[in-house]
Design a protein around this motif. Structure first.
Motif, mmCIF file in Angstrom:
data_model
loop_
_atom_site.group_PDB
_atom_site.id
_atom_site.type_symbol
_atom_site.label_atom_id
_atom_site.label_comp_id
_atom_site.label_asym_id
_atom_site.label_seq_id
_atom_site.Cartn_x
_atom_site.Cartn_y
_atom_site.Cartn_z
ATOM 1 N N GLU A 16 55.603 -60.856 -41.467
ATOM 2 C CA GLU A 16 54.142 -61.500 -41.218
ATOM 3 C C GLU A 16 54.294 -61.975 -39.761
ATOM 4 N N ALA A 17 55.422 -62.832 -39.591
ATOM 5 C CA ALA A 17 55.734 -63.500 -38.119
ATOM 6 C C ALA A 17 55.426 -62.242 -36.851
ATOM 7 N N ARG A 18 56.285 -61.153 -37.195
ATOM 8 C CA ARG A 18 56.394 -60.026 -36.306
ATOM 9 C C ARG A 18 54.971 -59.406 -36.162
ATOM 10 N N LEU A 19 54.104 -59.333 -37.433
ATOM 11 C CA LEU A 19 52.739 -58.807 -37.236
ATOM 12 C C LEU A 19 51.872 -59.853 -36.310
ATOM 13 N N LEU A 20 52.147 -60.981 -36.655
ATOM 14 C CA LEU A 20 51.376 -61.943 -35.853
ATOM 15 C C LEU A 20 51.695 -62.084 -34.223
ATOM 16 N N MET A 24 48.978 -60.925 -31.311
ATOM 17 C CA MET A 24 48.824 -61.779 -30.195
ATOM 18 C C MET A 24 48.637 -61.264 -28.829
ATOM 19 N N LYS A 25 49.223 -60.065 -28.882
ATOM 20 C CA LYS A 25 49.152 -59.120 -27.581
ATOM 21 C C LYS A 25 47.709 -58.622 -27.232
ATOM 22 N N ASP A 26 46.863 -58.460 -28.406
ATOM 23 C CA ASP A 26 45.667 -57.980 -28.544
ATOM 24 C C ASP A 26 44.372 -58.867 -28.386
ATOM 25 N N PRO A 27 43.800 -58.935 -27.070
ATOM 26 C CA PRO A 27 42.941 -60.081 -26.871
ATOM 27 C C PRO A 27 41.844 -59.892 -27.994
ATOM 28 N N GLU A 28 41.390 -58.589 -28.322
ATOM 29 C CA GLU A 28 40.236 -58.694 -29.334
ATOM 30 C C GLU A 28 40.547 -59.476 -30.646
ATOM 31 N N PHE A 34 42.299 -66.188 -36.075
ATOM 32 C CA PHE A 34 43.531 -65.909 -36.033
ATOM 33 C C PHE A 34 44.576 -67.029 -35.527
ATOM 34 N N TYR A 35 44.113 -67.907 -34.579
ATOM 35 C CA TYR A 35 44.957 -68.920 -34.147
ATOM 36 C C TYR A 35 44.941 -69.852 -35.425
ATOM 37 N N GLN A 36 43.925 -70.097 -36.215
ATOM 38 C CA GLN A 36 44.185 -70.781 -37.535
ATOM 39 C C GLN A 36 45.466 -70.218 -38.431
ATOM 40 N N ALA A 37 45.335 -68.866 -38.528
ATOM 41 C CA ALA A 37 46.361 -68.252 -39.219
ATOM 42 C C ALA A 37 47.563 -68.624 -38.805
#
Length: 77
Positions: A16-20, A24-28, A34-37
């Motif tokens: 989960e952390a790796r995928l976040l 994070m590198k994708d501006p879209e 996303f930030y709440q997640a």
């Protein structure tokens, strides 16, 4: 809790952390949701940025060059 279940949960949390981090590198993908997640994950694992400091024993002189960051440095209230 069995060791097998504990290992599986640890693997899930790591993935989960790796995928976040990937997202994070994708501006879209960097939306308020996303930030709440991200915030929920950090809270779930009791992560506190104010406790993250460079280890001088490992980093030596480099640690002195890295500023210690607190929550106040990262968030406006």
């Amino acid at each position: 809790m069995s060791k097998v279940l504990e290992d599986m949960l640890q693997q899930l949390a790591s993935e989960e952390a790796r995928l976040l981090l990937v997202d994070m590198k994708d501006p879209e993908k960097r939306t308020p949701q996303f930030y709440q997640a991200v915030h929920r994950v950090l809270e779930r694992y009791k992560f506190n940025i104010s406790k993250v400091q460079p280890d001088e024993g490992i980093l030596g002189d480099l640690a002195a060059a890295i500023p210690v960051t607190t929550d106040d440095d990262l968030y406006t209230h």
